[in-house]
Write a protein that holds these residues in place. Structure first.
Motif, mmCIF file in Angstrom:
data_model
loop_
_atom_site.group_PDB
_atom_site.id
_atom_site.type_symbol
_atom_site.label_atom_id
_atom_site.label_comp_id
_atom_site.label_asym_id
_atom_site.label_seq_id
_atom_site.Cartn_x
_atom_site.Cartn_y
_atom_site.Cartn_z
ATOM 1 N N GLU A 1 14.681 42.903 -21.105
ATOM 2 C CA GLU A 1 15.644 43.324 -22.115
ATOM 3 C C GLU A 1 16.312 44.655 -21.748
ATOM 4 O O GLU A 1 17.502 44.845 -21.980
ATOM 5 N N GLU A 2 15.550 45.559 -21.142
ATOM 6 C CA GLU A 2 16.125 46.846 -20.738
ATOM 7 C C GLU A 2 17.195 46.649 -19.672
ATOM 8 O O GLU A 2 18.232 47.307 -19.693
ATOM 9 N N ARG B 1 20.317 45.370 -21.284
ATOM 10 C CA ARG B 1 21.073 46.447 -21.938
ATOM 11 C C ARG B 1 21.835 47.279 -20.918
ATOM 12 O O ARG B 1 22.986 47.659 -21.135
#
Length: 93
Positions: free
Chosen positions: A53-54, A57
């Motif tokens: 997820e990082e 982003r």
């Protein structure tokens, strides 16, 4: 952000030298600098290459940065991309 772009593009010859080929990276860069592709569509297309997820982003932020650039800057990125692909490192692949 320009530093991230330069680092990303300078890594291309190494990626090509590894024998993976430049087509995949070429498609990724073209999607990244395409001003007609929005962030959700971009993330959907590159999701298989994002480990978490990082990273997703960070990819979204990078795409947003390219969306805010002028046409001249995007054209210069394409010129640099073509120069890298025609380099001796990528020419063999």
């Amino acid at each position: 952000m320009k530093l991230v772009t330069i680092l990303m593009l300078t890594a291309l010859p190494l990626y090509c030298y590894a024998g993976v080929g430049c087509d995949l990276m070429d498609n990724l860069i073209n999607m990244t600098i395409d001003p007609n592709m929005d962030v959700p569509e971009y993330i959907k297309n590159v999701l298989p290459f994002l480990p978490g997820e990082e990273t997703a982003r960070a990819a979204a932020l990078m795409k947003e940065c390219f969306l805010s650039q002028g046409e001249e800057t995007l054209e210069k990125v394409q010129v640099m991309q073509k120069s890298i692909y025609s380099s001796t490192w990528c020419a063999r692949y």
